[in-house]
Enzyme design. Structure first.
Site, PDB file in Angstrom:
ATOM      1  N   ARG A  70       0.772  -1.259   0.000  1.00 34.86           N
ATOM      2  CA  ARG A  70       0.000   0.000   0.000  1.00 34.86           C
ATOM      3  C   ARG A  70       0.795   1.298   0.000  1.00 34.86           C
ATOM      4  NH1 ARG A  70      -3.901  -3.054  -1.834  1.00 34.86           N
ATOM      5  NH2 ARG A  70      -5.161  -4.111  -0.300  1.00 34.86           N
ATOM      6  N   HIS A 182      -2.466 -12.254 -12.623  1.00 31.40           N
ATOM      7  CA  HIS A 182      -3.713 -12.425 -11.870  1.00 31.40           C
ATOM      8  C   HIS A 182      -4.726 -12.850 -12.924  1.00 31.40           C
ATOM      9  CE1 HIS A 182      -6.789 -10.977  -8.731  1.00 31.40           C
ATOM     10  NE2 HIS A 182      -7.465 -11.544  -9.710  1.00 31.40           N
ATOM     11  N   HIS A 236      -1.830 -16.861  -7.167  1.00 27.92           N
ATOM     12  CA  HIS A 236      -2.974 -17.357  -6.376  1.00 27.92           C
ATOM     13  C   HIS A 236      -3.980 -18.204  -7.161  1.00 27.92           C
ATOM     14  CE1 HIS A 236      -4.436 -13.658  -8.093  1.00 27.92           C
ATOM     15  NE2 HIS A 236      -4.202 -12.879  -7.066  1.00 27.92           N
ATOM     16  N   ASP A 307      -0.753 -13.134  -0.761  1.00 30.17           N
ATOM     17  CA  ASP A 307      -1.586 -12.071  -1.339  1.00 30.17           C
ATOM     18  C   ASP A 307      -2.049 -11.109  -0.235  1.00 30.17           C
ATOM     19  OD1 ASP A 307      -2.895 -10.586  -3.258  1.00 30.17           O
ATOM     20  OD2 ASP A 307      -4.658 -11.885  -3.323  1.00 30.17           O
ATOM     21  N   HIS A 311      -7.103  -4.068   4.090  1.00 32.34           N
ATOM     22  CA  HIS A 311      -8.081  -2.979   4.021  1.00 32.34           C
ATOM     23  C   HIS A 311      -8.529  -2.718   5.451  1.00 32.34           C
ATOM     24  CE1 HIS A 311      -8.377  -3.283  -0.353  1.00 32.34           C
ATOM     25  NE2 HIS A 311      -8.483  -4.592  -0.213  1.00 32.34           N
TER      26      HIS A 311
HETATM   27  O1  DOR Z   1      -8.341  -9.504  -3.158  1.00 29.98           O
HETATM   28  C1  DOR Z   1      -7.431  -8.908  -3.689  1.00 29.98           C
HETATM   29  N1  DOR Z   1      -7.059  -7.682  -3.259  1.00 29.98           N
HETATM   30  N2  DOR Z   1      -6.803  -9.457  -4.741  1.00 29.98           N
HETATM   31  C2  DOR Z   1      -5.893  -8.773  -5.453  1.00 29.98           C
HETATM   32  O2  DOR Z   1      -5.306  -9.338  -6.350  1.00 29.98           O
HETATM   33  C3  DOR Z   1      -5.637  -7.346  -5.175  1.00 29.98           C
HETATM   34  C4  DOR Z   1      -5.863  -7.102  -3.748  1.00 29.98           C
HETATM   35  C5  DOR Z   1      -5.759  -5.660  -3.289  1.00 29.98           C
HETATM   36  O3  DOR Z   1      -4.803  -4.992  -3.694  1.00 29.98           O
HETATM   37  O4  DOR Z   1      -6.575  -5.238  -2.498  1.00 29.98           O
END
Ligand code: DOR
Length: 444
Positions: A70, A182, A236, A307, A311
């Site tokens: 991030r 992906h 993944h 992965d 959030h």
């Molecule tokens: O669930 C996911 N979130 N898969 C991804 O490939 C990207 C990721 C994100 O960056 O939030």
């Protein structure tokens, strides 16, 4: 906490490159493994720090080949410092990070910016992908150092979405560095999103972005990889169908990874943790779990990635489909997998192979992934004798939650060592330690 250059780990159960274990000692000098033997003679040198590893198992540090940390631009979710603290606690001594930050990592300048930030902030070693757009082919050919090119064939908005075969073809055709995909078919997802519009139960996510969407994109990536004999890595892998396809026709130059959540969680998780179970590609059925496990055990799937996609809880509390996809993982992946090993589903040596050795090989990261003289001293001491639950308050990731909260796990790292420096010791981080930029044999 200042540290000497030299370290002796005593009385550990050491995983050797053969997969066998040796009860013994390891000497570390100037960041490298210098000696692995049953007993190192007493050293009177004041410049040597000793670690008593009685009851602990010494493994090569985890190399997590798919994380989203991030920074820059989305630091309210996570940043390179907090993410690397979580890595240190989770036994992740190196990571490969994805380009969907703000701005996107699609140029040499943005790659340099990330490398510079990481050099200042990261407690563990780091490498970065360069993201493909429909327009940045020159950058993809020359960017350096990078672990490879990331293509979002689906599940992405904006410039990083490269979903047309006509746009994918030149990327596969030119150059020879690793392409990581992906693999989800955006056209199918868009159409099904319309079909299922108005449904707010997050469980619909797995039906909208269904197995067929993943399979179609993986088929296309394999077709292009075959046509251009291009090194391909499938990120993944989530469905039984894709695993069966790879079992039938995996090319020598293709690798694939699976996440612990696609092995251990399935669509039933929506009932218990709601949108926290929402990710891309989505969680699948218990049958998919089984097939993925078998593919991993059989070597059809090569290694494991988290992965890690943090959030905030506030974002995750939004109603589907406004809730974002993704879950954190670097702090829990190793104990999740070692718990499976202790419970008999695989071996500890296999876990170390999938989470370290095989990753170093696939990405051509020199001198990492094995406990052997001459290799970098990126090491973890794990406790396979006690269980401890995943506790929210103990998490170091800035997002502050885990889909595995309450899971009682064994194999937690007690000590994490990066380049011969102790970065984590029984719950305490050493914030002075800094990792290094990873090298990739293909590009450096
Ligand atoms: O669930 C996911 N979130 N898969 C991804 O490939 C990207 C990721 C994100 O960056 O939030």
């Amino acid at each position: 906490m200042s540290q000497s250059n030299n370290l002796i780990i005593r009385r550990a159960r050491i995983l050797l490159p053969t997969g066998a274990f040796l009860s013994g000692d390891v000497r570390i000098q100037n960041g490298k493994i210098a000696e692995v033997t049953s007993a190192i003679a007493q050293d009177d040198d004041d410049n040597v720090t000793e670690i008593d590893a009685t009851g602990l198992t010494l493994l090569p540090g985890v190399i997590d080949p798919q994380v989203h940390f991030r920074e820059p631009g989305l630091e309210y979710k996570e940043d390179l410092f907090t993410a690397s603290c979580a890595c240190a606690r989770g036994g992740v001594t190196s990571f490969l990070e994805m380009p969907n930050t703000r701005p996107l990592t699609t140029t040499q300048a943005m790659l340099d910016d990330k490398l510079q930030r990481a050099a200042q902030k990261c407690l563990v070693n780091y490498g970065f992908f360069i993201g493909a757009t429909a327009e940045n082919l020159p950058d993809l050919l020359t960017a350096n150092p990078t672990c490879g090119i990331k293509i979002f064939m689906g599940s992405m908005k904006g410039d990083l979405l490269v979903d047309e075969e006509t746009a994918l073809e030149p990327i596969f055709a030119k150059g020879n560095r690793l392409i990581a995909v992906h693999a989800e078919d955006q056209a199918r997802i868009t159409q099904r999103r319309q079909e299922f519009a108005g449904i707010t139960d997050p469980a619909i996510h797995s039906q909208i972005q269904d197995n067929q969407a993943a399979l179609a994109a993986t088929e296309l990536a394999l077709k292009l990889s075959k046509k251009y004999q291009r090194r391909l890595h499938i990120l993944h892998l989530s469905t039984g169908e894709e695993a069966e396809l790879l079992r039938q026709e995996k090319l020598d130059w293709v690798t694939a990874e699976v996440t612990p959540q696609h092995l251990l969680l399935n669509t039933s998780a929506y009932e218990t943790i709601g949108t926290k179970a929402q990710m891309n590609p989505p969680l699948r059925s218990p049958q998919d779990n089984q097939i993925l496990w078998q593919a991993l055990l059989d070597g059809v799937i090569d290694f494991i990635a988290t992965d890690h996609a943090p959030h905030t809880l506030e974002e995750k509390a939004k109603t589907y489909p406004d809730s974002p996809s993704g879950m954190p993982g670097v702090e829990t992946s190793l104990p999740l997998m070692l718990t499976q090993a202790v419970q008999g589903r695989c071996t500890v040596a296999q876990v170390a192979h999938w989470m370290s050795t095989a990753v170093a090989r696939a990405y051509k990261i020199p001198q990492k992934g094995l406990i052997e003289p001459g290799y970098d001293a990126d090491l973890i001491l794990v406790d396979l004798e006690h269980y401890h639950p995943v506790v929210r308050e103990e998490l170091r990731t800035k997002c502050g939650w885990s889909p595995f909260e309450g899971w009682d796990l064994t194999g937690w790292p007690m000590v994490t060592i990066v380049g011969g420096q102790v970065v984590y010791d029984h719950g305490k981080l050493n914030l002075e330690v800094r990792g290094k930029a990873l090298k990739f044999a293909d590009t450096d």
